[in-house]
Design a protein around this motif. Structure first.
Motif, mmCIF file in Angstrom:
data_model
loop_
_atom_site.group_PDB
_atom_site.id
_atom_site.type_symbol
_atom_site.label_atom_id
_atom_site.label_comp_id
_atom_site.label_asym_id
_atom_site.label_seq_id
_atom_site.Cartn_x
_atom_site.Cartn_y
_atom_site.Cartn_z
ATOM 1 N N LYS A 181 -7.776 -1.822 6.180
ATOM 2 C CA LYS A 181 -7.723 -2.928 4.880
ATOM 3 C C LYS A 181 -7.409 -3.647 5.006
ATOM 4 O O LYS A 181 -7.081 -4.799 4.590
ATOM 5 C CB LYS A 181 -8.087 -1.796 4.020
ATOM 6 N N SER A 182 -5.278 -3.846 5.020
ATOM 7 C CA SER A 182 -4.753 -3.847 5.087
ATOM 8 C C SER A 182 -4.033 -5.542 5.814
ATOM 9 O O SER A 182 -4.336 -6.686 5.472
ATOM 10 C CB SER A 182 -3.255 -3.849 4.757
ATOM 11 N N ASP A 215 -7.141 3.826 7.528
ATOM 12 C CA ASP A 215 -7.833 3.579 6.311
ATOM 13 C C ASP A 215 -6.696 1.956 5.651
ATOM 14 O O ASP A 215 -7.799 0.985 5.761
ATOM 15 C CB ASP A 215 -8.793 4.166 5.948
ATOM 16 N N LYS A 216 -5.959 2.576 5.429
ATOM 17 C CA LYS A 216 -4.842 1.673 4.780
ATOM 18 C C LYS A 216 -4.171 0.371 4.936
ATOM 19 O O LYS A 216 -4.580 -0.424 4.416
ATOM 20 C CB LYS A 216 -4.391 2.724 3.776
ATOM 21 N N TYR A 264 -6.283 8.643 6.309
ATOM 22 C CA TYR A 264 -6.647 7.971 5.434
ATOM 23 C C TYR A 264 -5.868 7.120 5.136
ATOM 24 O O TYR A 264 -5.401 4.883 4.770
ATOM 25 C CB TYR A 264 -5.671 9.361 4.332
ATOM 26 N N ILE A 265 -4.100 6.986 5.716
ATOM 27 C CA ILE A 265 -2.817 6.277 6.383
ATOM 28 C C ILE A 265 -3.638 5.398 7.285
ATOM 29 O O ILE A 265 -3.368 4.247 6.753
ATOM 30 C CB ILE A 265 -2.082 6.342 6.384
ATOM 31 N N LEU A 309 4.195 -0.804 3.688
ATOM 32 C CA LEU A 309 4.031 0.790 3.678
ATOM 33 C C LEU A 309 4.363 1.874 2.942
ATOM 34 O O LEU A 309 5.218 2.108 3.870
ATOM 35 C CB LEU A 309 3.095 1.460 4.951
ATOM 36 N N THR A 336 4.742 6.153 2.028
ATOM 37 C CA THR A 336 3.783 7.489 2.348
ATOM 38 C C THR A 336 5.351 8.215 2.050
ATOM 39 O O THR A 336 7.142 8.187 1.543
ATOM 40 C CB THR A 336 3.768 7.151 3.541
ATOM 41 N N ARG A 357 1.050 -1.513 0.236
ATOM 42 C CA ARG A 357 0.176 0.318 -0.406
ATOM 43 C C ARG A 357 0.730 0.774 -0.031
ATOM 44 O O ARG A 357 2.143 1.425 0.923
ATOM 45 C CB ARG A 357 -0.692 0.111 1.436
ATOM 46 N N SER A 358 0.550 2.306 -0.838
ATOM 47 C CA SER A 358 1.223 3.173 -0.692
ATOM 48 C C SER A 358 -0.014 4.483 -0.564
ATOM 49 O O SER A 358 -1.172 4.651 -0.866
ATOM 50 C CB SER A 358 1.808 3.477 -1.578
ATOM 51 N N SER A 359 0.761 5.601 0.207
ATOM 52 C CA SER A 359 -0.440 6.735 0.125
ATOM 53 C C SER A 359 0.604 8.309 -0.037
ATOM 54 O O SER A 359 1.720 8.618 0.875
ATOM 55 C CB SER A 359 -0.831 6.821 1.396
#
Length: 203
Positions: free
Chosen positions: A167-168, A163-164, A160-161, A186, A188, A151-153
């Protein structure tokens, strides 16, 4: 390419595994994010040749992906125009290159799943730990499989992070639990620093 790297470990029994407990993932994600923020990062450099080679194993083969990685990492103007396929391939390439640099994982031992997610496969990739001694010893495993979610953000907002992460964790537990290992990669950005954190889940 330079980035900052850190890793944290959590035990499987900290995660909910009943349907009526899934709302606890957000709370656990908050705990993990707090741990990440207190954890020291160390500087890591990925050679462009390794980065380029790692793109061969991403879900989508995209021309000029290494140039796009630099735009993505350093927030150059063109980064906001990247498609979902491009950003997905960028995060995969960085993650695979990190496994290769830190743990000497052979690219051929990383099995990507993303292109068959519609079949019900949840993880993004998998590594057979019996074939990778340095990685296996690093996470204290005797064997088994390591399932990977990537996952990346570029959005720095905490919710927002969170939530990722939530869910992951939820997705990876479906395939990892009860006896295998999992990791959420992750990626970021903070100011001008690209950060990568491996969140290991151990049985």
């Amino acid at each position: 390419m330079k980035l900052k790297f850190s890793s944290v470990e959590i035990k499987s029994d900290l995660l909910p595994h009943n349907e009526n407990e899934t709302n606890q993932y957000k709370e656990i994600a908050g705990y993990i994010l707090d741990t990440i923020s207190e954890n020291p990062y160390f500087d890591m450099e990925i050679d462009d040749k390794i980065l380029y080679f790692s793109t061969i194993f991403t879900t989508k083969l995209i021309e000029g992906i290494v140039d796009n990685i630099y735009s993505y990492a350093y927030s150059r103007k063109g980064a906001k125009y990247l498609s979902g396929d491009a950003s997905m391939s960028i995060s995969e390439a960085i993650t695979y290159a990190t496994f290769n640099i830190l743990y000497n994982v052979k690219f051929s031992n990383i099995i990507p799943f993303r292109s068959v997610k519609y079949l019900g496969t949840i993880a993004d990739a998998m590594i057979d730990l019996t074939k990778e001694e340095k990685l296996r010893k690093s996470i204290g495993a005797e064997g088994g499989l390591l399932f990977i979610n990537i996952r990346s953000s570029m959005n720095p907002r905490t919710y927002y992070i969170l939530d990722k992460i939530a869910k992951s964790l939820m997705n990876i537990e479906i395939v990892r639990y009860p006896n295998n290992y999992g990791v959420v990669s992750l990626i970021t950005r903070e100011d001008e620093n690209l950060k990568e954190t491996f969140i290991y889940i151990k049985p």
